[in-house]
Structure formats: structure tokens, C-alpha cells
Design a protein around this motif. Structure first.
Motif, PDB file in Angstrom:
ATOM      1  N   VAL A 164       0.851  -1.188   0.000  1.00 13.19           N
ATOM      2  CA  VAL A 164       0.000   0.000   0.000  1.00 13.19           C
ATOM      3  C   VAL A 164       0.889   1.240   0.000  1.00 13.19           C
ATOM      4  O   VAL A 164       2.090   1.171   0.260  1.00 13.19           O
ATOM      5  CB  VAL A 164      -0.946   0.020   1.223  1.00 13.19           C
ATOM      6  N   SER A 165       0.297   2.378  -0.254  1.00  8.01           N
ATOM      7  CA  SER A 165       1.070   3.623  -0.289  1.00  8.01           C
ATOM      8  C   SER A 165       1.585   3.964   1.100  1.00  8.01           C
ATOM      9  O   SER A 165       1.061   3.483   2.114  1.00  8.01           O
ATOM     10  CB  SER A 165       0.194   4.763  -0.806  1.00  8.01           C
ATOM     11  N   ALA A 166       2.609   4.808   1.133  1.00 13.05           N
ATOM     12  CA  ALA A 166       3.165   5.231   2.416  1.00 13.05           C
ATOM     13  C   ALA A 166       2.102   5.924   3.267  1.00 13.05           C
ATOM     14  O   ALA A 166       2.041   5.738   4.488  1.00 13.05           O
ATOM     15  CB  ALA A 166       4.353   6.154   2.189  1.00 13.05           C
ATOM     16  N   GLY A 167       1.236   6.720   2.608  1.00 12.89           N
ATOM     17  CA  GLY A 167       0.183   7.409   3.341  1.00 12.89           C
ATOM     18  C   GLY A 167      -0.803   6.444   3.971  1.00 12.89           C
ATOM     19  O   GLY A 167      -1.228   6.627   5.110  1.00 12.89           O
ATOM     20  N   ALA A 168      -1.177   5.391   3.229  1.00 11.11           N
ATOM     21  CA  ALA A 168      -2.111   4.393   3.755  1.00 11.11           C
ATOM     22  C   ALA A 168      -1.485   3.615   4.902  1.00 11.11           C
ATOM     23  O   ALA A 168      -2.141   3.311   5.909  1.00 11.11           O
ATOM     24  CB  ALA A 168      -2.552   3.445   2.645  1.00 11.11           C
ATOM     25  N   ARG A 169      -0.193   3.315   4.770  1.00 13.50           N
ATOM     26  CA  ARG A 169       0.502   2.601   5.842  1.00 13.50           C
ATOM     27  C   ARG A 169       0.582   3.461   7.091  1.00 13.50           C
ATOM     28  O   ARG A 169       0.350   2.986   8.213  1.00 13.50           O
ATOM     29  CB  ARG A 169       1.908   2.219   5.382  1.00 13.50           C
ATOM     30  N   ASP A 170       0.923   4.753   6.919  1.00 19.00           N
ATOM     31  CA  ASP A 170       1.020   5.646   8.068  1.00 19.00           C
ATOM     32  C   ASP A 170      -0.340   5.834   8.740  1.00 19.00           C
ATOM     33  O   ASP A 170      -0.433   5.929   9.964  1.00 19.00           O
ATOM     34  CB  ASP A 170       1.583   7.001   7.638  1.00 19.00           C
ATOM     35  N   ALA A 171      -1.396   5.871   7.944  1.00 20.60           N
ATOM     36  CA  ALA A 171      -2.744   5.990   8.507  1.00 20.60           C
ATOM     37  C   ALA A 171      -3.078   4.744   9.325  1.00 20.60           C
ATOM     38  O   ALA A 171      -3.732   4.832  10.372  1.00 20.60           O
ATOM     39  CB  ALA A 171      -3.770   6.185   7.391  1.00 20.60           C
ATOM     40  N   TYR A 172      -2.630   3.590   8.845  1.00 22.87           N
ATOM     41  CA  TYR A 172      -2.831   2.326   9.575  1.00 22.87           C
ATOM     42  C   TYR A 172      -2.103   2.365  10.917  1.00 22.87           C
ATOM     43  O   TYR A 172      -2.671   2.037  11.964  1.00 22.87           O
ATOM     44  CB  TYR A 172      -2.334   1.177   8.707  1.00 22.87           C
TER      45      TYR A 172
END
Length: 266
Positions: free
Chosen positions: A236-244
């Protein structure tokens, strides 16, 4: 039945599962050599690949996991030396010690346990020594909570925290991934049934499941990392990972939250 090439691919791609389950089992039964568990697990993986029928709709990983744990249970039963009477004495002694420990706020001494039970100190010491090497079968519901050594309160807190991070990591998955992980690994439902329920293809469920496992792996690697940040496996994108990571932090204890907030800067 799978072709020979498919069988070999199943074995090769699931060898890490053997290592993980062997390590997890060895952590609760350190007197059993890890290499012996790995050998037993590898053999179970091979037989699982030989017997696997994809038409049943059960993911091979879930099927193999059950076969591997069953093989571990058989191996541990064959090595078990404790009679029913010894197990009963161990259980009673450990229960009294844990009760006193909780009440005193420190580990109860053998003398205190013996006084509470109305037995000699030697009886308690022997029972606690047996508890440190008793083999508990994996099909025993209490097996998840048995350690080869009786943990101190702070050790129990660490085990609880590790369990908590996994629960939080699963709960923080994107909704569809979480539903798939719950259905496949906890409810053991066929992938075909899950796909029909979600209105997607069998392949889509498999892809979502794989990505969910990568996210969980990244979360656990983040928690246990020492020093440099661990390698990311998720696609997944870095943004999606950070949101997780942020969702995990929001639902976790302050110590866990700090780790994941560092991993997911604003």
C-alpha cells in the motif's frame, strides 16, 4: 489434488509458517528443541501439501497450520512425563501462587504458598519445579496461557502487551481486510463463501488477505524493532501505511502508541 509443481510451491511458500509456529511453541516449551519442532512441522507441511484439496475452498495456510499444530501436539504428548496426579498438584500450586502474587503485588515465596496450602515447603518447590518442565498439549484450551516457567508480574504484563498489539493491529486493518482476516483465520470460512458475501472474486479475496498479512507483519516488525526502522513489506502507499499505524496508536496504550506515532509522522 495439486500437481507436483503446485505441491512444491505450496511447501516452499509456507516454510516460514513452520518456523513461526515452531518458534511460538518453543517459547512456551523451551525444553523441547526448536529444531525438533521444525523437523516435525516440516514433515506435517509436506503431508498437508500432499493431501490438500483446493476444491474445498479452505486456504492452504489455514489447512497447513492445523496440520502442523496437530503434529506438534502429537510430539508433545509423546514426550509428556506428567501423570494426572502430578498435573493436578501443579495446577493447584500454581493457582495459589498466582493468587498470592496478585494480592501481595510481588511474587509469592514458596514458604508463603506452602503455608496457604497447608503443605511443606519442599512439596511446593517440587511442584513449581515440575511446572517449569511440564509439557502441555496444544489442544488443551489452557495451553495458550502456560509457560515453561511461572512468569513474574512484569513478565506477564509484557506478554499481555504483545497480545494487545496483535489484537490492535488486526482491529486497525481497513474494514474489508479486517473482515477477510477474521473470516479466514479466526472463523475458518471457505474463501469462496467469503467472496460471495463480499461480492468480489476469489482472487480479490486472496489479494486482500495477502496484503492484510503484510500490514500485520509491518506492524509487528515496527513494534519489535530495535534501532533502524524495519524493512516495509506492504504494497500500500506510504500514506495508507502511516494511517494504519496511526489507527493502531489511537487505540493502544501510551507505550505502544508512542512507537506507532514515531512510525507515522503527521
Amino acid at each position: 489434488m495439486p500437481s507436483r509443481a503446485e505441491r512444491n510451491l505450496l511447501i516452499e511458500s509456507n516454510l516460514p509458517l513452520v518456523g513461526y509456529l515452531a518458534a511460538e511453541t518453543h517459547s512456551r516449551a523451551t525444553h523441547i528443541p526448536r529444531d525438533e519442532l521444525a523437523a516435525v512441522g516440516a514433515l506435517a507441511l509436506v503431508t498437508a501439501a500432499d493431501a490438500f484439496d483446493p476444491a474445498l475452498g479452505v486456504p492452504f495456510g489455514a489447512y497447513a497450520r492445523r496440520r502442523i499444530l496437530g503434529a506438534f501436539a502429537d510430539e508433545m504428548r509423546s514426550m509428556d512425563w506428567a501423570s494426572r496426579g502430578i498435573r493436578k498438584r501443579i495446577k493447584e500450586t500454581v493457582a495459589v501462587r498466582e493468587t498470592l502474587t496478585a494480592g501481595l503485588g510481588r511474587t509469592a515465596t514458596p514458604t508463603e504458598v506452602a503455608t496457604a496450602m497447608g503443605v511443606t515447603k519442599d512439596v511446593v518447590v517440587e511442584a513449581l519445579g515440575d511446572a517449569a518442565r511440564t509439557v502441555t498439549t496444544l489442544d488443551d484450551p489452557a495451553a495458550r496461557d502456560v509457560a515453561t516457567e511461572i512468569p513474574l508480574p512484569e513478565e506477564s504484563a509484557l506478554v499481555g502487551e504483545r497480545r494487545d498489539i496483535l489484537e490492535q493491529a488486526v482491529a486497525a486493518l481497513p474494514e474489508r481486510m479486517r473482515r477477510i482476516v477474521q473470516a479466514v483465520y479466526f472463523d475458518e470460512r471457505p474463501v469462496k463463501e467469503i467472496a460471495e458475501e463480499l461480492g468480489v472474486t476469489h482472487s480479490a479475496v486472496s489479494q486482500q488477505r495477502s496484503e492484510a498479512i503484510r500490514l500485520l507483519r509491518d506492524a509487528l516488525d515496527r513494534y519489535f524493532a530495535e534501532g533502524a526502522a524495519p524493512t516495509t513489506t506492504t504494497r500500500v502507499s506510504a500514506g495508507a501505511r502511516d494511517a494504519y499505524f496511526s489507527r493502531i496508536a489511537d487505540a493502544s496504550s501510551p507505550r505502544i502508541a508512542d512507537i506507532f506515532r514515531e512510525a507515522a509522522p503527521a
